[in-house]
Enzyme design. Structure first.
Site, PDB file in Angstrom:
ATOM      1  CB  ALA A 126       0.448  -1.829  -2.528  1.00 63.67           C
ATOM      2  CB  SER A 127      -4.243  -4.172   0.315  1.00 68.46           C
ATOM      3  OG  SER A 127      -3.795  -5.041  -0.732  1.00 68.46           O
ATOM      4  CG  ASN A 128      -5.200   1.487   0.734  1.00 68.83           C
ATOM      5  OD1 ASN A 128      -3.906   1.909   1.180  1.00 68.83           O
ATOM      6  ND2 ASN A 128      -5.489   2.153  -0.652  1.00 68.83           N
ATOM      7  CG  ASN A 171      -0.392  -3.602   2.415  1.00 65.78           C
ATOM      8  OD1 ASN A 171      -0.457  -2.913   1.648  1.00 65.78           O
ATOM      9  ND2 ASN A 171      -0.946  -4.603   2.840  1.00 65.78           N
TER      10      ASN A 171
END
Length: 766
Positions: A232-234, A467
């Site tokens: 969960a990264s942007n 992701n």
């Protein structure tokens, strides 16, 4: 009580010719006469801010955490001793380039200078240790970095699916993975398709492995404290044609389990060779993941690569084990010493189970499959002058596989997968596999760097990673990508954007619109038609008027989240993946298993794949289940929050806890925990606040940093972390970024000498 230390807490003799300016948030800006002096200063500053965190990571990497916390750390120590992480790190360090070793040596020198100067003034955590920190050795930098990434791959997910496979069979495993290839790809249309993520159903290779997995649950559950959640990264890059300045913007926010101290450390290093600012790992030189120098910026998200295989090994009962098996001693505080057997098979080290029982689990991981040369990329990144040079700089990168975005002042933006990708048998992608030559990695070669997906200067004017699935073609990466919701929402926002500024990047950081909510609400509206609770229709009316935004003041967001949680529970219970015998209370730890099960259930809801769920495979059953979920939500929230649904705001129940690991292990250290606050977002929104059914609506996952790099004016860039630059409770800079983080605001990332001078509040020489 030891004297409390923290950011900017000590004057030191001027031996290096280094000037350290601390700004109003305690962030260090280092001006050094040479690169070696800059890295020495980085080590000194990291120790000043985070020496206990560095000691914690080092002790775990060396398998010595139980010396501090007793039995609470024993099983974790046993895992890392059996893995041989200490020896692997030393071997990897010995193979690094001379320039890289010089970085680590200088960094270690800075840590040790600080330790010498502060031997009588350590942070309060050391009041709970039997001994002060030992000398920092250069190879420890490699050890703590590897520690932070071993659990971010597929080890956890394969063991979890293995429990499901052993008990419920291939159909259940296929159902929870879903149709990965239907999701949006980061790089559409890339290359030729080699083979699909699944290539058919997983073979049932674990028919008799359930006993082994059950026997290992205590060992595996004990690793909870060491785990770092994935997925969960942007990050996004916007070309100059869409910005106000005509130069690119690069922004993002990495997501992990939120802990105190925070995983990332803000710092600025300037010397004759480079002038770079970014977020590093305490204990590691340079800025591996996020930063910029005078010409180019970089940021990453987790690539979700399938980097680990687990093998079910068979041993002859009563057979003696010779070389390479060895005995090691664990020192356990309050318990004495324990002897343990460590060794390997041709597949890899045995990490779980007891060979004397006839069966155990071994492991192979890209981080120990050949030399790990990741650190050889750190210096070239600092001196790169363009996106092309930055991408070439990461050619040695091994761990972990990342989605790298980069932008330069000449106007280029680019994406590249970096890291070691090793393609194996399709059967290995799903679960643990038999310990046979068929599944060994012998003779396999990493995918060549040139074949890893890339995309530069797209016509649409932006790049996004979250992701999600990497590409339509090219090498196999994983079964375990995140869903497309965050990627698609960021793309939606960027596609409409012109004349963008850093302020617009902050608005994306703070976006809490859920693209999953409409799909879940469609199911609720279709099937929740037989509700019996008197409040249920009021709740359905609230959802009908809701804008699908997970704001802290939204009551409808709370109603939606609890109904969704109950739908998830209905799915995972009927699939048989919630009970302890299938892993929820064994491996991985309950909250992590619950989080993965929830992700699988949400995918099934979004794909309308309920026909695969026993007991929900017909419209009547779905109507009964959906209606019951709404009724149960009405009763639960009334009991928890009172009779007025309008007061059931999301911020009341969606609260962020940031546990201090020592406080979690030792009751006497409980006062080290930071406070708890309500926050917006959920696991499907750009602003992350991931939850798990096991822990209700508590936020267990979120942004551990936010950043926005302005390639036109570096001083217009901004960043923020959840707590502060210091890991020393009560230092003044341990929580001073917290409110800005909660408000989704950035603090200035001062870069030019003039900007640094303007924000400096403390200047010292070392």
């Amino acid at each position: 009580m030891a004297q409390r230390r923290g950011s900017g807490s000590s004057d030191a003799p001027g031996a290096l010719g280094v000037t350290i300016r601390r700004d109003r948030w305690g962030i260090s800006h280092v001006d050094a006469p040479s690169a070696d002096a800059a890295f020495t200063a980085q080590g000194w500053v990291a120790a000043d801010d985070r020496i206990w965190q560095m000691e914690w990571d080092r002790r775990r990497a060396l398998g010595r955490w139980a010396e501090v916390v007793g039995m609470a750390g024993a099983r974790e120590d046993a895992f890392f001793r059996r893995l041989g992480l200490s020896g692997i790190a030393q071997e990897d360090y010995s193979a690094l380039q001379p320039r890289t070793k010089a970085m680590c040596e200088a960094y270690a020198d800075g840590v040790n200078r600080w330790l010498t100067e502060h031997a009588d003034a350590l942070p309060d955590e050391f009041e709970h240790h039997l001994a002060p920190p030992e000398v920092w050795e250069p190879w420890h930098c490699v050890a703590v970095y590897k520690l932070r990434h071993i659990f971010m791959g597929t080890l956890t997910r394969k063991l979890w699916r293995g429990r499901i496979m052993a008990q419920a069979g291939p159909e259940a495993v296929m159902a929870i993975v879903g149709d990965v290839e239907a999701d949006t790809a980061i790089v559409p249309g890339y290359g030729q398709r080699r083979h699909g993520p699944g290539d058919g159903p997983p073979p049932h290779l674990l028919a008799d492995a359930a006993t082994l997995l059950d026997a290992s649950t205590a060992d595996m559950a004990a690793l909870a404290a060491a785990m770092d959640s994935d997925g969960a990264s942007n990050s996004w890059a916007l070309s100059g044609e869409r910005t106000a300045s005509g130069k690119p913007l690069l922004a993002g926010d990495p997501h992990r389990g939120i802990e105190f101290p925070n995983v990332y450390h803000q710092c600025h290093l300037s010397c004759d060779d480079f002038d770079a600012i970014g977020m590093g790992f305490p204990g590691v030189p340079g800025f591996p993941h996020f930063g910029h120098n005078a010409e180019v910026a970089w940021g990453i998200t987790h690539g979700m690569c399938d980097d680990t295989d687990i093998f079910v090994e068979r041993f002859a009962a009563g057979a003696s084990l010779g070389e390479p098996w060895r005995s090691e001693t664990l020192d356990i505080r309050g318990e004495g010493t324990v002897e343990m057997l460590c060794g390997s098979t041709p597949r890899g080290p045995v990490v779980l189970g007891d060979p004397s029982d006839g069966v155990a689990l071994s492991l192979q991981w890209t981080g120990m499959f050949g030399p790990d040369t990741t650190f050889d990329a750190l210096w070239p990144m600092l001196v790169a002058g363009s996106t092309a040079e930055l991408i070439e700089a990461v050619r040695p990168w091994v761990l972990p596989v990342n989605n790298l975005l980069t932008a330069d002042r000449a106007g280029a933006i680019a994406f590249k997968i970096r890291g070691r990708v090793v393609e194996r048998s399709p059967a290995s992608r799903w679960t643990p596999v038999p310990g046979t030559d068929e599944f060994a990695w012998d003779g396999r070669q990493p995918v060549p760097f040139e074949e890893l997906p890339h995309w530069a200067n797209p016509e649409r004017g932006f790049l996004v990673t979250a992701n999600n699935r990497t590409a339509d073609g090219g090498p196999y990466i994983s079964l375990d990508f995140a869903g497309p919701a965050r990627h698609d929402r960021i793309s939606e926002l960027l596609a409409a954007m012109t004349g963008a500024t850093v302020a617009d990047m902050s608005r994306i950081h703070s976006d809490v619109t859920s693209l999953v909510a409409p799909k879940v609400l469609d199911l609720i509206n279709e099937y929740a038609v037989e509700c019996g609770h008197e409040l249920s229709h009021t709740l359905l009316d609230m959802l009908a008027d809701w804008d699908q935004r997970m704001t802290a003041d939204s009551a409808a967001a709370t109603v939606y989240s609890v109904i969704k949680r109950r739908l998830i529970e209905a799915i995972i219970e009927r699939l048989g993946i919630a009970g302890a015998e299938l892993g929820a209370a064994g491996w991985p730890p309950a909250a992590e298993a619950s989080r993965m099960a929830a992700g699988a259930a949400v995918r099934m809801l979004c794909e309308r794949n309920l026909d695969a769920v026993p007991g929900l495979d017909n419209p009547i059953a779905r109507r009964m289940a959906a209606s019951a979920c709404v009724d149960e939500t009405a009763a639960e929230l009334t009991q928890r929050l009172g009779d007025d649904p309008q007061s059931w705001t999301w911020g009341r129940v969606h609260r962020m806890a940031s546990p201090h690991p020592l406080a979690s292990a030792l009751t006497a250290a409980r006062d080290l925990h930071p406070p708890v606050d309500g926050c917006a977002g959920d696991g499907d929104t750009v602003r992350q606040g991931g939850t798990a059914p096991e822990t209700g609506e508590r936020a267990i996952h979120g942004s551990v940093a936010r950043y926005a790099f302005d390639l036109d004016d570096w001083d217009s860039s901004g960043w923020v972390v959840p707590h502060g630059v210091s890991g020393v409770r009560g230092s003044g800079h341990d929580l001073d970024q917290r409110q800005a983080w909660l408000d989704c605001e950035l603090i200035p990332m001062s870069y030019s000498p003039e900007a640094v001078e303007a924000v400096s509040v403390d200047v010292r020489e070392i």
